[in-house]
Design an enzyme around this catalytic site. Structure first.
Site, PDB file in Angstrom:
ATOM      1  N   ARG A  80    -114.595 -24.985 -28.155  1.00 62.09           N
ATOM      2  CA  ARG A  80    -113.858 -23.959 -27.401  1.00 62.09           C
ATOM      3  C   ARG A  80    -114.503 -22.570 -27.472  1.00 62.09           C
ATOM      4  O   ARG A  80    -113.849 -21.558 -27.254  1.00 62.09           O
ATOM      5  CB  ARG A  80    -112.397 -23.880 -27.844  1.00 62.09           C
ATOM      6  CG  ARG A  80    -111.608 -25.159 -27.607  1.00 62.09           C
ATOM      7  CD  ARG A  80    -110.119 -24.935 -27.779  1.00 62.09           C
ATOM      8  NE  ARG A  80    -109.378 -26.157 -27.519  1.00 62.09           N
ATOM      9  CZ  ARG A  80    -108.995 -27.020 -28.449  1.00 62.09           C
ATOM     10  NH1 ARG A  80    -109.289 -26.790 -29.720  1.00 62.09           N
ATOM     11  NH2 ARG A  80    -108.317 -28.104 -28.139  1.00 62.09           N
TER      12      ARG A  80
ATOM     13  N   LYS B 157    -121.381 -15.151 -16.389  1.00 57.28           N
ATOM     14  CA  LYS B 157    -121.122 -16.361 -15.600  1.00 57.28           C
ATOM     15  C   LYS B 157    -121.995 -17.481 -16.148  1.00 57.28           C
ATOM     16  O   LYS B 157    -123.219 -17.346 -16.224  1.00 57.28           O
ATOM     17  CB  LYS B 157    -121.458 -16.136 -14.128  1.00 57.28           C
ATOM     18  CG  LYS B 157    -120.398 -15.442 -13.320  1.00 57.28           C
ATOM     19  CD  LYS B 157    -120.807 -15.459 -11.848  1.00 57.28           C
ATOM     20  CE  LYS B 157    -119.756 -14.846 -10.959  1.00 57.28           C
ATOM     21  NZ  LYS B 157    -120.161 -14.891  -9.534  1.00 57.28           N
TER      22      LYS B 157
ATOM     23  N   GLU C 167    -133.258 -10.493  -6.104  1.00 55.36           N
ATOM     24  CA  GLU C 167    -132.013  -9.954  -6.643  1.00 55.36           C
ATOM     25  C   GLU C 167    -132.093  -8.436  -6.821  1.00 55.36           C
ATOM     26  O   GLU C 167    -131.105  -7.729  -6.639  1.00 55.36           O
ATOM     27  CB  GLU C 167    -131.672 -10.622  -7.982  1.00 55.36           C
ATOM     28  CG  GLU C 167    -131.243 -12.078  -7.866  1.00 55.36           C
ATOM     29  CD  GLU C 167    -129.792 -12.245  -7.432  1.00 55.36           C
ATOM     30  OE1 GLU C 167    -129.089 -11.233  -7.270  1.00 55.36           O
ATOM     31  OE2 GLU C 167    -129.366 -13.397  -7.251  1.00 55.36           O
TER      32      GLU C 167
ATOM     33  N   LYS D 121    -125.193  -3.974 -12.265  1.00 52.66           N
ATOM     34  CA  LYS D 121    -124.398  -5.174 -12.523  1.00 52.66           C
ATOM     35  C   LYS D 121    -123.370  -4.916 -13.616  1.00 52.66           C
ATOM     36  O   LYS D 121    -122.218  -5.354 -13.514  1.00 52.66           O
ATOM     37  CB  LYS D 121    -125.290  -6.358 -12.895  1.00 52.66           C
ATOM     38  CG  LYS D 121    -124.495  -7.667 -12.989  1.00 52.66           C
ATOM     39  CD  LYS D 121    -125.354  -8.898 -12.893  1.00 52.66           C
ATOM     40  CE  LYS D 121    -124.480 -10.144 -12.774  1.00 52.66           C
ATOM     41  NZ  LYS D 121    -125.270 -11.385 -12.678  1.00 52.66           N
TER      42      LYS D 121
ATOM     43  N   GLU E 293    -114.203 -11.581 -11.231  1.00 52.70           N
ATOM     44  CA  GLU E 293    -114.366 -11.653  -9.784  1.00 52.70           C
ATOM     45  C   GLU E 293    -113.042 -11.670  -9.015  1.00 52.70           C
ATOM     46  O   GLU E 293    -112.831 -12.450  -8.093  1.00 52.70           O
ATOM     47  CB  GLU E 293    -115.204 -12.890  -9.418  1.00 52.70           C
ATOM     48  CG  GLU E 293    -115.999 -12.701  -8.137  1.00 52.70           C
ATOM     49  CD  GLU E 293    -117.046 -13.790  -7.940  1.00 52.70           C
ATOM     50  OE1 GLU E 293    -116.902 -14.563  -6.986  1.00 52.70           O
ATOM     51  OE2 GLU E 293    -117.988 -13.852  -8.735  1.00 52.70           O
TER      52      GLU E 293
ATOM     53  N   ARG F 299    -116.347  -7.474  -8.013  1.00 51.24           N
ATOM     54  CA  ARG F 299    -117.506  -8.267  -8.418  1.00 51.24           C
ATOM     55  C   ARG F 299    -118.041  -9.153  -7.299  1.00 51.24           C
ATOM     56  O   ARG F 299    -119.198  -9.571  -7.318  1.00 51.24           O
ATOM     57  CB  ARG F 299    -117.165  -9.111  -9.661  1.00 51.24           C
ATOM     58  CG  ARG F 299    -118.374  -9.853 -10.222  1.00 51.24           C
ATOM     59  CD  ARG F 299    -118.115 -10.450 -11.586  1.00 51.24           C
ATOM     60  NE  ARG F 299    -119.306 -11.170 -12.042  1.00 51.24           N
ATOM     61  CZ  ARG F 299    -119.523 -11.544 -13.291  1.00 51.24           C
ATOM     62  NH1 ARG F 299    -118.630 -11.287 -14.224  1.00 51.24           N
ATOM     63  NH2 ARG F 299    -120.618 -12.192 -13.623  1.00 51.24           N
TER      64      ARG F 299
ATOM     65  N   ASN G 133    -122.293 -11.104  -4.748  1.00 49.96           N
ATOM     66  CA  ASN G 133    -122.613 -12.335  -4.024  1.00 49.96           C
ATOM     67  C   ASN G 133    -123.314 -12.076  -2.695  1.00 49.96           C
ATOM     68  O   ASN G 133    -123.510 -13.009  -1.915  1.00 49.96           O
ATOM     69  CB  ASN G 133    -121.334 -13.144  -3.772  1.00 49.96           C
ATOM     70  CG  ASN G 133    -120.730 -13.675  -5.054  1.00 49.96           C
ATOM     71  OD1 ASN G 133    -121.440 -14.165  -5.926  1.00 49.96           O
ATOM     72  ND2 ASN G 133    -119.414 -13.568  -5.179  1.00 49.96           N
TER      73      ASN G 133
ATOM     74  N   HIS H   3    -125.695 -14.604  -1.094  1.00 50.63           N
ATOM     75  CA  HIS H   3    -125.601 -15.869  -1.812  1.00 50.63           C
ATOM     76  C   HIS H   3    -124.939 -16.992  -1.007  1.00 50.63           C
ATOM     77  O   HIS H   3    -125.189 -18.169  -1.268  1.00 50.63           O
ATOM     78  CB  HIS H   3    -124.853 -15.668  -3.130  1.00 50.63           C
ATOM     79  CG  HIS H   3    -125.689 -15.006  -4.187  1.00 50.63           C
ATOM     80  ND1 HIS H   3    -126.246 -13.764  -4.002  1.00 50.63           N
ATOM     81  CD2 HIS H   3    -126.056 -15.412  -5.430  1.00 50.63           C
ATOM     82  CE1 HIS H   3    -126.923 -13.427  -5.099  1.00 50.63           C
ATOM     83  NE2 HIS H   3    -126.829 -14.415  -5.964  1.00 50.63           N
TER      84      HIS H   3
ATOM     85  N   HIS I  18    -127.036 -20.328  -1.143  1.00 51.50           N
ATOM     86  CA  HIS I  18    -126.611 -21.578  -1.764  1.00 51.50           C
ATOM     87  C   HIS I  18    -126.729 -22.745  -0.785  1.00 51.50           C
ATOM     88  O   HIS I  18    -127.064 -23.872  -1.174  1.00 51.50           O
ATOM     89  CB  HIS I  18    -125.185 -21.452  -2.286  1.00 51.50           C
ATOM     90  CG  HIS I  18    -125.079 -20.620  -3.517  1.00 51.50           C
ATOM     91  ND1 HIS I  18    -123.877 -20.132  -3.994  1.00 51.50           N
ATOM     92  CD2 HIS I  18    -126.012 -20.182  -4.397  1.00 51.50           C
ATOM     93  CE1 HIS I  18    -124.082 -19.433  -5.092  1.00 51.50           C
ATOM     94  NE2 HIS I  18    -125.375 -19.451  -5.353  1.00 51.50           N
TER      95      HIS I  18
ATOM     96  N   HIS J 195    -134.089 -19.722  -6.712  1.00 55.65           N
ATOM     97  CA  HIS J 195    -132.882 -18.961  -6.395  1.00 55.65           C
ATOM     98  C   HIS J 195    -133.194 -17.597  -5.771  1.00 55.65           C
ATOM     99  O   HIS J 195    -132.578 -17.201  -4.775  1.00 55.65           O
ATOM    100  CB  HIS J 195    -132.034 -18.786  -7.658  1.00 55.65           C
ATOM    101  CG  HIS J 195    -130.749 -18.063  -7.414  1.00 55.65           C
ATOM    102  ND1 HIS J 195    -129.760 -18.556  -6.591  1.00 55.65           N
ATOM    103  CD2 HIS J 195    -130.285 -16.868  -7.887  1.00 55.65           C
ATOM    104  CE1 HIS J 195    -128.746 -17.704  -6.564  1.00 55.65           C
ATOM    105  NE2 HIS J 195    -129.040 -16.679  -7.326  1.00 55.65           N
TER     106      HIS J 195
END
Length: 362
Positions: free
Chosen positions: A121, A143, A185, A227, A237, A241, A245, A248, A252, A265
């Site tokens: 956990r 993330k 990026e 960031k 998010e 936030r 993206n 993106h 993706h 990426h």
């Protein structure tokens, strides 16, 4: 060395950016409340170059660190590979205070972070990003995820590291393509948040491409500052936030349609960013001149602006599996100026498909 703080209350941490950070890392480990046993997760590209050095450094700092290597590439971001890492963690005897170190690019960071977030956990996690892309993107913000066959990063969590160490010495072995990848990026941060930073990239293109030390530290630190500022205001998010993206949604889809092998990426984000700028221009949100500035800077920094191996129909279908799609409506991050973006979920299908078509090599 530059230090950037990510302010998240009790979960706040520092990002250290500079050359030869060995002593800084040793000092951090010695002063951390870690258990003695540690695991360093790396891949088959980075492990042979830096694995032994990092393990030796951590051992000198008082840890008993074991190096675990996964195959390089996006295919390692899977539940199958994750299960193998859980088994290794159990065999090594990692407990709830045993740190996991991510030594590598974005795939290793996402995977190792996912293991750290879910093993017992949650155990301590330290990022040691070795690629420019990971330094300015995935290593900052917490993330962590693995992929599913139906989509990228669909199984994951928000889990912050204890610290991030960006030793720019490690970038000296990067192939040129990997350097350019990170610039996708970096350009994005200028587009979404800081017009002056976009201007800096335009004015210093050769220094950026050459990774000149002063330009490199500035562009990495400024990217991390942007960031960090966004994440500090919206860790999970809920609103702001989402601007990270930008580019993106289309990216993706490109990655999925090309099997995560043709474009990495940062390259996909570069193409997707031009696509998002194109939609913004088509909707009258930015001028054709601003759109061309985005295209020109992307091309000048050796990044692709068009993809092959995709179709408009397949890409359009993919965007509805995107995490940002809610109740069948796709949330697009679009420009209203260089340095400013807004989120919209009312973009007509024909506008999206036209922009997608313009980004494909037919």
């Amino acid at each position: 060395m530059r230090e950037v703080r990510v302010e998240l209350g009790e979960k706040s941490y520092s990002i250290y950016i500079g050359y030869d950070l060995d002593e800084k890392l040793r000092s951090f480990v010695k002063n951390a409340a870690f258990s003695k046993t540690a695991m360093v997760i790396t891949d088959t590209n980075v492990g042979p170059l830096y694995g032994e050095k990092i393990v030796k450094l951590l051992n000198e700092a008082g840890l008993e660190a074991a190096l675990v290597t996964v195959p390089a590439g996006e295919s390692s971001k899977s539940l199958t590979v994750a299960e193998g890492l859980y088994t290794k963690a159990i065999e090594l005897g990692l407990d709830r205070k045993s740190p996991i170190f991510a030594l590598g690019g974005g795939v290793v960071g996402d995977l190792a972070g996912f293991i750290a977030a879910t093993y017992m956990r949650g155990v301590p996690f330290v990022q040691l990003p070795t690629s420019l892309l990971a330094q300015v993107d995935s290593s900052v913000g917490g993330k962590v995820a693995v992929n599913h066959k139906l989509g990228k990063n669909l199984i994951g969590a928000f889990y912050q590291p204890k610290a991030v160490f960006m030793d720019l010495e490690l970038m000296k072995t990067l192939p040129k393509r990997e350097i350019y990848t990170g610039l996708g990026e970096i350009i994005k941060y200028g587009i979404i948040y800081d017009r002056e930073f976009f201007d800096f990239l335009e004015a210093n293109q050769q220094a950026v491409l050459d990774l000149a030390p002063e330009a490199t530290i500035h562009m990495i630190a400024r990217s991390c500052e942007i960031k960090a500022a966004v994440v500090s205001q919206d860790e999970q998010e809920a609103g702001l936030r989402r601007i990270l993206n930008f580019g993106h949604t289309m990216a993706h889809a490109i990655e999925k349609e090309t099997g995560y092998t043709r474009y990495n990426h940062g390259e996909a984000v570069a193409i997707g960013s031009v696509g998002a700028a194109d939609i913004s221009c088509e909707l009258g949100m930015i001028s054709p001149k601003e759109f061309q500035r985005v295209v020109q800077l992307t091309e000048n920094l050796q990044l692709p602006t068009k993809a092959e191996g995709c179709t408009v129909d397949a890409m359009y279908g993919d965007i509805f599996h995107d995490k940002k799609t809610v109740a069948g409506k796709v949330t697009w991050v679009l420009m209203d100026a260089i340095g400013s973006v807004v989120c919209r979920n009312d973009v007509p299908a024909d506008v999206v498909k036209k922009a997608m078509g313009a980004r494909l090599i037919q």
